[in-house]
Write a protein that holds these residues in place. Structure first.
Motif, PDB file in Angstrom:
ATOM      1  N   LYS A  75       0.828  -1.204   0.000  1.00  0.00           N
ATOM      2  CA  LYS A  75       0.000   0.000   0.000  1.00  0.00           C
ATOM      3  C   LYS A  75       0.863   1.256   0.000  1.00  0.00           C
ATOM      4  O   LYS A  75       0.576   2.228  -0.711  1.00  0.00           O
ATOM      5  CB  LYS A  75      -0.900  -0.014   1.241  1.00  0.00           C
ATOM      6  N   MET A  76       1.951   1.228   0.777  1.00  0.00           N
ATOM      7  CA  MET A  76       2.811   2.397   0.890  1.00  0.00           C
ATOM      8  C   MET A  76       3.444   2.745  -0.461  1.00  0.00           C
ATOM      9  O   MET A  76       3.462   3.898  -0.881  1.00  0.00           O
ATOM     10  CB  MET A  76       3.907   2.133   1.926  1.00  0.00           C
ATOM     11  N   TYR A  77       3.951   1.731  -1.162  1.00  0.00           N
ATOM     12  CA  TYR A  77       4.644   2.007  -2.421  1.00  0.00           C
ATOM     13  C   TYR A  77       3.676   2.246  -3.570  1.00  0.00           C
ATOM     14  O   TYR A  77       3.945   3.040  -4.472  1.00  0.00           O
ATOM     15  CB  TYR A  77       5.592   0.857  -2.762  1.00  0.00           C
ATOM     16  N   SER A  78       2.543   1.553  -3.563  1.00  0.00           N
ATOM     17  CA  SER A  78       1.613   1.698  -4.685  1.00  0.00           C
ATOM     18  C   SER A  78       0.883   3.032  -4.659  1.00  0.00           C
ATOM     19  O   SER A  78       0.271   3.419  -5.648  1.00  0.00           O
ATOM     20  CB  SER A  78       0.592   0.549  -4.672  1.00  0.00           C
ATOM     21  N   THR A  79       0.935   3.752  -3.537  1.00  0.00           N
ATOM     22  CA  THR A  79       0.328   5.090  -3.484  1.00  0.00           C
ATOM     23  C   THR A  79       1.345   6.187  -3.763  1.00  0.00           C
ATOM     24  O   THR A  79       1.027   7.372  -3.656  1.00  0.00           O
ATOM     25  CB  THR A  79      -0.308   5.344  -2.102  1.00  0.00           C
ATOM     26  N   ALA A  80       2.551   5.805  -4.111  1.00  0.00           N
ATOM     27  CA  ALA A  80       3.595   6.785  -4.413  1.00  0.00           C
ATOM     28  C   ALA A  80       3.312   7.466  -5.750  1.00  0.00           C
ATOM     29  O   ALA A  80       2.646   6.903  -6.616  1.00  0.00           O
ATOM     30  CB  ALA A  80       4.961   6.107  -4.458  1.00  0.00           C
ATOM     31  N   PRO A  81       3.821   8.687  -5.940  1.00  0.00           N
ATOM     32  CA  PRO A  81       3.602   9.382  -7.212  1.00  0.00           C
ATOM     33  C   PRO A  81       4.417   8.773  -8.345  1.00  0.00           C
ATOM     34  O   PRO A  81       5.430   8.114  -8.109  1.00  0.00           O
ATOM     35  CB  PRO A  81       4.080  10.811  -6.908  1.00  0.00           C
ATOM     36  N   VAL A  82       3.961   8.987  -9.553  1.00  0.00           N
ATOM     37  CA  VAL A  82       4.692   8.564 -10.748  1.00  0.00           C
ATOM     38  C   VAL A  82       4.827   9.770 -11.665  1.00  0.00           C
ATOM     39  O   VAL A  82       4.098  10.757 -11.531  1.00  0.00           O
ATOM     40  CB  VAL A  82       3.967   7.422 -11.488  1.00  0.00           C
ATOM     41  N   LEU A  83       5.747   9.708 -12.604  1.00  0.00           N
ATOM     42  CA  LEU A  83       5.879  10.755 -13.610  1.00  0.00           C
ATOM     43  C   LEU A  83       4.719  10.641 -14.595  1.00  0.00           C
ATOM     44  O   LEU A  83       4.585   9.633 -15.292  1.00  0.00           O
ATOM     45  CB  LEU A  83       7.227  10.636 -14.334  1.00  0.00           C
ATOM     46  N   ASP A  84       3.877  11.664 -14.626  1.00  0.00           N
ATOM     47  CA  ASP A  84       2.641  11.589 -15.401  1.00  0.00           C
ATOM     48  C   ASP A  84       2.870  11.464 -16.899  1.00  0.00           C
ATOM     49  O   ASP A  84       2.015  10.924 -17.618  1.00  0.00           O
ATOM     50  CB  ASP A  84       1.781  12.831 -15.130  1.00  0.00           C
ATOM     51  N   HIS A  85       3.999  11.959 -17.399  1.00  0.00           N
ATOM     52  CA  HIS A  85       4.207  11.955 -18.843  1.00  0.00           C
ATOM     53  C   HIS A  85       4.819  10.658 -19.354  1.00  0.00           C
ATOM     54  O   HIS A  85       5.039  10.509 -20.555  1.00  0.00           O
ATOM     55  CB  HIS A  85       5.091  13.136 -19.248  1.00  0.00           C
ATOM     56  N   LEU A  86       5.102   9.718 -18.443  1.00  0.00           N
ATOM     57  CA  LEU A  86       5.664   8.434 -18.845  1.00  0.00           C
ATOM     58  C   LEU A  86       4.669   7.310 -18.564  1.00  0.00           C
ATOM     59  O   LEU A  86       3.943   7.350 -17.573  1.00  0.00           O
ATOM     60  CB  LEU A  86       6.964   8.155 -18.084  1.00  0.00           C
ATOM     61  N   PRO A  87       4.627   6.290 -19.422  1.00  0.00           N
ATOM     62  CA  PRO A  87       3.712   5.168 -19.172  1.00  0.00           C
ATOM     63  C   PRO A  87       4.187   4.332 -17.983  1.00  0.00           C
ATOM     64  O   PRO A  87       5.385   4.215 -17.729  1.00  0.00           O
ATOM     65  CB  PRO A  87       3.791   4.359 -20.470  1.00  0.00           C
ATOM     66  N   ILE A  88       3.235   3.786 -17.232  1.00  0.00           N
ATOM     67  CA  ILE A  88       3.584   2.891 -16.136  1.00  0.00           C
ATOM     68  C   ILE A  88       4.072   1.571 -16.728  1.00  0.00           C
ATOM     69  O   ILE A  88       3.433   1.011 -17.607  1.00  0.00           O
ATOM     70  CB  ILE A  88       2.368   2.661 -15.218  1.00  0.00           C
ATOM     71  N   PRO A  89       5.207   1.054 -16.279  1.00  0.00           N
ATOM     72  CA  PRO A  89       5.746  -0.201 -16.834  1.00  0.00           C
ATOM     73  C   PRO A  89       4.748  -1.338 -16.725  1.00  0.00           C
ATOM     74  O   PRO A  89       3.984  -1.421 -15.747  1.00  0.00           O
ATOM     75  CB  PRO A  89       6.983  -0.469 -15.958  1.00  0.00           C
ATOM     76  N   PRO A  90       4.718  -2.232 -17.719  1.00  0.00           N
ATOM     77  CA  PRO A  90       3.778  -3.364 -17.697  1.00  0.00           C
ATOM     78  C   PRO A  90       3.888  -4.207 -16.438  1.00  0.00           C
ATOM     79  O   PRO A  90       2.897  -4.745 -15.959  1.00  0.00           O
ATOM     80  CB  PRO A  90       4.180  -4.165 -18.942  1.00  0.00           C
TER      81      PRO A  90
END
Length: 367
Positions: free
Chosen positions: A322-337
Motif C-alpha cells: 500500500k505504501m509504495y503503490s500510493t507513491a507518485p509517478v511521472l505523469d508523462h511516462l507510461p507505467i511499466p507493464p
C-alpha cells in the motif's frame, strides 16, 4: 510488484544515475551557494567561487543544512517562517559505515538489533560488502543551531564504548570499524517545515522534510518530491503557452507542496516512531515494539504477524504494498507493464489526501 531487491553502495547508485544523463555538461560540481537575489523576472544565485547562475526557479535539494532554504527564509516575511527557523531537532546520533567483506556474511542478508537507547542495521550488498548503521540516543534533545557536530575523536570514543556490540552473531562494532572504507558519525535531525516555497524558490527532500533512517524512507521521499515537482512544472509549461510569470510559478510551487505535504509529514512521524520503538525509548514504545510492532519492523524481520488496526487488518507485506503503490509517478511516462499487472498500483492522478500512506492505529487502550 514485479521488481527484485538489490543492495549496493550509494556511490554506485549515484554513478548509475550519472551515467544515464544525456547532458552531463549541465552538472557543475564543487559549487557552494552563498547568496540568492530575487529579481523581477528571474533569480540570481551567486557561488563562493565567483560564478553565478540565473533562472526562473531555484530548487533547493541541498540537504538538512540547506543554504537555499536559509536564503528563502531570509527573503520571506519573518512571521511566515519564524516557526521553521527553530523546527529542526535531534535526539539520536548514528554511525553510517561501509566495511570490507567479512567471512560468513552472505549477499542479500539483513540483520537488525534493538536494545535500550540504541539499535543497529546491517545489510550485505554485492561482493559481500556490509553496509551498517548504529543509532544511539543523545544526552538530550537538541534544537536548531545547538544540534552538535561531531569530530573524529567523538566518533572513535563512541565506537570504543560499544566495541563489543554485535550487529549479528560474530560481527562486532570493533570489527566493522577496523575495516571501514566509508564512515560518518552525525546527529539524526528531524524536521517537517511548514513553508516549502516562497516566490521563485522551492525546496524538496531533506532540505524541507528530514526523517530518521530506521524506516529507510529519506531517499525515497526525496525522489517522490522530485517526481511531483516535475509533474507540476510540466503541466505549467504545457498549459501556460510559455507563461513563466511569478504568479504562475507561485501557484505551481504551492500545488507541489499541497500534493506532497501530508505524505511527507506522515513519513517523518512514522520514521521517528520506529526509531524510538527500536530504541525502547519509553514504556509505551517498548510495549508497542514487543507486542504491536509497526509493519516495517515485522517486514524487515521477515515476520508475518498481523498488524492490529481499528479499520483493517494488514500484514507487513500489505502495508508495504500500500505504501509504495500510493507513491507518485511521472505523469508523462507510461507505467511499466510489470506494475500495471498489479491491481493495487495507483493509476489515477494523485490528490493530496490519496497520497498519504496507510495510517497506523494501534489497539492499546492503556497507552
Amino acid at each position: 510488484m514485479g521488481y527484485g531487491l538489490g543492495i549496493f553502495e550509494r556511490q554506485r547508485f549515484l554513478r548509475l544515475l550519472h551515467g544515464q544523463l544525456r547532458n552531463k555538461e549541465k552538472i557543475h560540481l564543487k559549487k557552494r551557494v552563498m547568496t540568492i537575489i530575487d529579481g523581477q523576472d528571474s533569480m540570481l544565485v551567486k557561488c563562493a567561487d565567483g560564478s553565478s547562475y540565473t533562472g526562473h526557479i531555484v530548487v533547493g535539494t541541498d540537504g538538512i543544512h540547506s543554504r537555499v532554504r536559509t536564503e528563502m527564509q531570509c527573503l520571506a516575511p519573518p512571521d511566515l517562517v519564524l516557526k521553521d527557523k527553530t523546527s529542526i531537532t535531534a535526539e539520536y546520533v548514528s554511525f553510517f559505515g561501509t566495511s570490507k567483506a567479512i567471512p560468513g556474511l552472505k549477499e542479500g542478508e539483513g540483520h537488525t538489533v534493538f536494545d535500550l537507547d540504541h539499535s543497529s542495521l546491517l545489510f550485505v550488498g554485492s561482493g559481500h560488502i556490509p553496509q551498517w548503521f548504529f543509532v544511539t540516543k543523545l544526552d538530550k534533545k537538541y534544537y536548531g543551531d545547538e544540534i552538535p557536530r561531531f569530530t573524529r575523536e567523538d566518533m572513535e570514543k563512541k565506537a570504543l564504548e560499544y566495541e563489543d556490540f554485535q550487529f549479528c552473531e560474530g560481527v562486532t562494532m570493533s570489527q566493522l570499524m577496523s575495516t571501514t572504507t566509508q564512515l560518518s558519525y552525525v546527529a539524526l535531525e528531524e524536521a517537517n517545515h511548514e513553508v516549502w516555497t516562497h516566490r521563485r524558490i522551492v525546496c524538496l527532500g531533506d532540505s524541507i522534510h528530514k526523517m530518521t533512517p530506521n524506516y529507510g524512507q529519506g531517499g525515497n521521499q526525496a525522489i517522490e518530491g522530485a517526481a511531483v515537482l516535475t509533474n507540476c512544472l510540466r503541466k505549467m509549461l504545457d498549459t501556460g503557452n510559455g507563461d513563466v510569470s511569478l504568479e504562475k510559478i507561485e501557484k505551481t510551487l504551492l500545488k507541489y507542496q499541497r500534493l506532497r505535504g501530508k505524505r511527507a509529514e506522515s513519513f517523518v512521524k512514522m520514521s521517528g516512531i520506529i526509531t524510538r520503538d527500536e530504541a525502547l525509548a519509553t514504556l509505551k514504545h517498548t510495549l508497542r515494539f514487543l507486542y504491536f510492532p509497526l509493519p516495517s519492523s515485522e517486514w524487515m524481520a521477515g515476520k508475518s504477524r498481523t498488524w492490529l488496526s481499528k479499520r483493517s487488518t494488514l500484514t507487513g507485506a500489505d502495508f508495504q504494498t500500500k505504501m509504495y503503490s500510493t507513491a507518485p509517478v511521472l505523469d508523462h511516462l507510461p507505467i511499466p507493464p510489470r506494475l500495471t499487472a498489479y491491481k493495487s498500483w495507483r493509476t489515477k492522478p494523485m490528490k493530496p489526501e490519496a497520497a498519504k500512506p496507510p495510517r497506523a492505529q494501534w489497539v492499546i487502550p492503556f497507552l
